[in-house]
Design an enzyme around this catalytic site. Structure first.
Site, PDB file in Angstrom:
ATOM      1  N   HIS A   1       0.815  -1.223   0.000  1.00 26.95           N
ATOM      2  CA  HIS A   1       0.000   0.000   0.000  1.00 26.95           C
ATOM      3  C   HIS A   1       0.845   1.267   0.000  1.00 26.95           C
ATOM      4  CE1 HIS A   1      -3.674  -2.251   1.770  1.00 26.95           C
ATOM      5  NE2 HIS A   1      -3.646  -2.279   0.465  1.00 26.95           N
TER       6      HIS A   1
ATOM      7  N   GLU B   1       2.745 -17.423 -21.896  1.00 26.73           N
ATOM      8  CA  GLU B   1       3.693 -17.196 -20.794  1.00 26.73           C
ATOM      9  C   GLU B   1       4.182 -18.490 -20.163  1.00 26.73           C
ATOM     10  OE1 GLU B   1       1.848 -14.569 -17.911  1.00 26.73           O
ATOM     11  OE2 GLU B   1      -0.087 -15.562 -18.094  1.00 26.73           O
TER      12      GLU B   1
ATOM     13  N   ASP C   1       6.424 -14.052 -16.748  1.00 28.79           N
ATOM     14  CA  ASP C   1       6.243 -15.469 -16.421  1.00 28.79           C
ATOM     15  C   ASP C   1       6.982 -16.373 -17.379  1.00 28.79           C
ATOM     16  OD1 ASP C   1       4.728 -15.848 -14.038  1.00 28.79           O
ATOM     17  OD2 ASP C   1       3.102 -14.773 -15.035  1.00 28.79           O
TER      18      ASP C   1
ATOM     19  N   CYS D   1       3.464  -7.932 -23.417  1.00 29.47           N
ATOM     20  CA  CYS D   1       3.054  -7.054 -22.315  1.00 29.47           C
ATOM     21  C   CYS D   1       3.848  -7.287 -21.030  1.00 29.47           C
ATOM     22  CB  CYS D   1       1.552  -7.170 -22.052  1.00 29.47           C
ATOM     23  SG  CYS D   1       1.055  -8.796 -21.502  1.00 29.47           S
TER      24      CYS D   1
HETATM   25  C1  PEP Z   1       3.735 -11.454 -17.535  1.00 34.08           C
HETATM   26  O1  PEP Z   1       3.778 -12.559 -16.963  1.00 34.08           O
HETATM   27  O2  PEP Z   1       4.663 -11.017 -18.254  1.00 34.08           O
HETATM   28  C2  PEP Z   1       2.561 -10.580 -17.385  1.00 34.08           C
HETATM   29  C3  PEP Z   1       2.427  -9.483 -18.082  1.00 34.08           C
HETATM   30  O3  PEP Z   1       1.646 -10.935 -16.462  1.00 34.08           O
HETATM   31  P1  PEP Z   1       1.849 -10.730 -14.883  1.00 34.08           P
HETATM   32  O4  PEP Z   1       3.079  -9.907 -14.672  1.00 34.08           O
HETATM   33  O5  PEP Z   1       0.617 -10.088 -14.405  1.00 34.08           O
HETATM   34  O6  PEP Z   1       2.000 -12.149 -14.403  1.00 34.08           O
HETATM   35 MG    MG Z   2       2.028 -13.396 -16.111  1.00 35.80          MG
END
Ligand code: PEP
Ligand code: MG
Length: 604
Positions: free
Chosen positions: A198, A439, A463, A510
């Site tokens: 937080h 991932e 991941d 992403c």
């Molecule tokens: C990732 O695994 O790269 C991803 C974008 O998802 P998160 O970081 O939410 O696991």
């Molecule tokens: Mg992920």
């Protein structure tokens, strides 16, 4: 010019960007000392009333803090709401009153005991969510105790401390932070916490540099010590030399000027120097970040991590509640697209309103789509909310952690059931593209088959690196081994791009790699045309894209295939574009650089 006493460095997590230099104010939130007293029977009801009075006063105090919060910190109103709710909590209030009435003990004693018991309950649960709640109940309990003790004041700075202050605390409640007043506090340092705690969220919302999880900061820093808080690198320098302080001040100013200057590109489309358009979108975790994404020039939301709606609560959010949130984001972004990811809970993510088993190896356990397919009612309610929100703009639905085609099919059939359920209710919804996060190594291996059955891919390198390189993403001891330009990762990315191309579906990226400056030419050269990064990283990546030539990036990647180690790939990339990005790297913007970092930063 130098200070005779050597400076010391503390390392933690970079929780909010920027660099600040200021005097430490170490918050010694000593626990209120509690007198224990047995009551005579006629004293009991007045004592209950005294407790209620203190709770009322604590409530008024919290509401007052809430009113004073700046609009950009409105997300934290929710945290204060949680504290306010706790003041009405049956467990807390009724048990304390019962102890006063049945055991004839004074309010302070009864309250402290109840708080300790609730904390024990949370301890047994042993997970992040409950640890957060454990501190919340403590904060709230101590606040009421201070009112009972007649010393209800918030943290106040010592009289002899002038000028801007750096707040150093073991752990801070958002209410404490807000009460200090924004103008005086220029940075935070805490002993504990992670970038998702937080306090870190609060620091980011207030645009204050912060380092959290800095170990024993409160034990080794004294009130009035000069500190450099480097929220870009997660380092605190205690009693810096004159040179270190001056360099840091300069670096902080340059960071602000640079971030401002970069933001002026917000209305320009993202494209490479040789004119290849790139869809540059934003990853968000809180609904309010949609506006931040627009403000930084993002071309839509590439990833909304909806699991954050499931934290800080006992029950999952309802369909209507999620619909309201999703449609607000979709309307804010319209006509730009919004990718709603179904909840990715479990693993290292906050545990939630859902009952999760205790697992030996949660990263390989009941996480994301696996959990969704076990909790089908909850999953379907979320899918219905997403489908309904699609009436307000361009929505894509994305499934996390897919490892098999079977999971994709099951998720699709749940989506169809959700659509049917809405149809029976008389609610017609548009067609929505269904895509997946790539991932897991398994998804890479069968990317061909997955691509044939979904509308888009988005690669989650956070991941993918964890699972492909066998590196726990939360483990600081192996963090330095997680190198995004590892030849194994490049091959995985290339395979995914190839599968997407052949199936003619878009492939986005992403993970945090999309915001790594030195990975950018490699991603372009591999064929990525769609990237999604934190909203505040958008201007920097847009600027960097404009300096690259797509053709040169392709040629660069052609040269990488013969290289056998991450270090060789990094060197080759650095030689090729290092000079092009030297000012961006120096500003330290969105490029994660660790002490053991891969790329050397130019001298500042
Ligand atoms: C990732 O695994 O790269 C991803 C974008 O998802 P998160 O970081 O939410 O696991
Ligand atoms: Mg992920």
């Amino acid at each position: 010019m130098t200070d005779p006493s050597p400076s010391r460095r503390l390392h933690g997590s970079a929780a909010a960007p920027g660099v600040a230099v200021g005097r430490a104010y170490v918050v010694e939130r000593r626990r209120v000392s509690v007198t224990r007293r047995h009551l005579e029977p006629p004293e009991v009801e007045p004592e209950v009333l005294r407790l209620r009075g203190a709770i009322g006063a604590a409530r008024a105090q919290l509401q007052n803090i809430q009113k004073k919060l700046a609009p950009e910190a409105s997300e934290h109103s929710l945290i204060l709401d949680a504290h306010l709710l706790m003041l009405d909590d049956v467990l807390l209030v009724e048990q304390t009153e019962r102890a006063i009435r049945e055991e004839f003990i004074n309010a302070e004693w009864a309250l402290r005991r109840t708080v300790e018991r609730i904390k024990e309950l949370f301890d047994q649960a042993d997970d992040d969510y409950f640890r957060e709640r454990r501190s919340d109940v403590d904060f709230v309990g101590e606040r009421v105790l201070r009112h009972l003790a007649g010393s209800p004041t918030e943290i106040a700075r010592p009289r002899d401390l002038h000028g801007p202050i750096v707040l150093v605390a073991h752990e801070l409640s958002p209410a404490d932070t807000a009460a200090l007043g924004r103008s005086e506090v220029i940075a935070f340092v805490t002993d504990v916490g992670s970038a998702t705690s937080h306090t870190a969220i609060m620091a980011r919302a207030l645009s204050l540099p912060a380092v959290v999880g800095a170990g024993d900061a409160t034990r080794t820093i004294a009130n009035g010590d000069l500190l450099v808080v480097d929220g870009l690198r997660g380092v605190v320098t205690v009693q810096p030399t004159d040179f270190e302080a001056a360099t840091a001040t300069d670096r902080g100013e340059r960071y602000i000027a640079f971030a401002r200057q970069l933001r002026s590109n917000r209305d320009r489309p993202a494209r490479t120097g040789d004119g290849v358009p790139i869809h540059l979108r934003a990853n968000i975790e809180l609904p309010a970040e949609a506006a931040v994404a627009i403000d930084h020039g993002a071309e839509g939301i590439g990833l909304y991590r909806t699991e954050f709606l499931y934290i800080d609560r006992r029950e999952p959010p309802t369909e209507d509640e999620q619909y309201e949130t999703f449609s607000r984001i979709v309307r804010t972004m319209a006509p730009k697209p919004v990718t709603l990811r179904t909840f990715d809970l479990g693993g290292d993510k906050f545990t939630t309103a859902l009952r999760l088993p205790r697992e030996m190896n949660p990263a390989l356990g009941l996480r994301a789509v696996r959990l969704a397919l076990r909790e089908r009612e909850v999953f379907r309610a979320q899918l219905r909310a997403m489908l309904r929100a699609a009436s307000h703009g361009a929505v894509r639905i994305m499934i996390p952690m897919v490892t098999t085609v079977g999971e994709l099919r099951e998720a699709r059939s749940e989506l169809e059931i959700a659509r049917q359920e809405l149809h029976f209710r008389g609610v017609e919804v548009p067609e929505v593209p269904l895509g997946i996060m790539v991932e897991t190594p398994a998804a890479v291996f069968v990317a061909e088959h997955l691509a044939a059955e979904c509308a888009f891919f988005s690669v989650g390198t956070n991941d993918l690196m964890q699972y492909a390189l066998a590196i726990d993403r939360g483990n600081e001891h192996v963090a330095h081994l997680a190198r995004s330009l590892d030849p194994a990762i490049l091959r995985a990315l290339s395979a995914v791009i190839g599968a997407g191309r052949r199936a003619k579906i878009p492939v986005a990226l992403c993970g945090a790699m999309a915001a790594e400056l030195m990975a950018l030419p490699v991603l372009l050269g591999l064929g990525f045309h769609e990237l999604s990064v934190e909203p505040t990283a958008v201007p920097e990546i847009k600027e960097a894209l404009g300096r690259l030539s797509y053709r040169d990036c392709e040629a660069l990647v052609d040269r990488l295939w013969g290289l056998t180690t991450a270090a060789e790939v990094e060197d080759a990339v650095h030689q090729s574009v290092g000079a092009l990005f030297s000012d961006l790297l120096a500003a330290g913007g969105a490029t994660p650089v660790t002490e053991t970092g891969t790329f050397l930063l130019p001298d500042l």
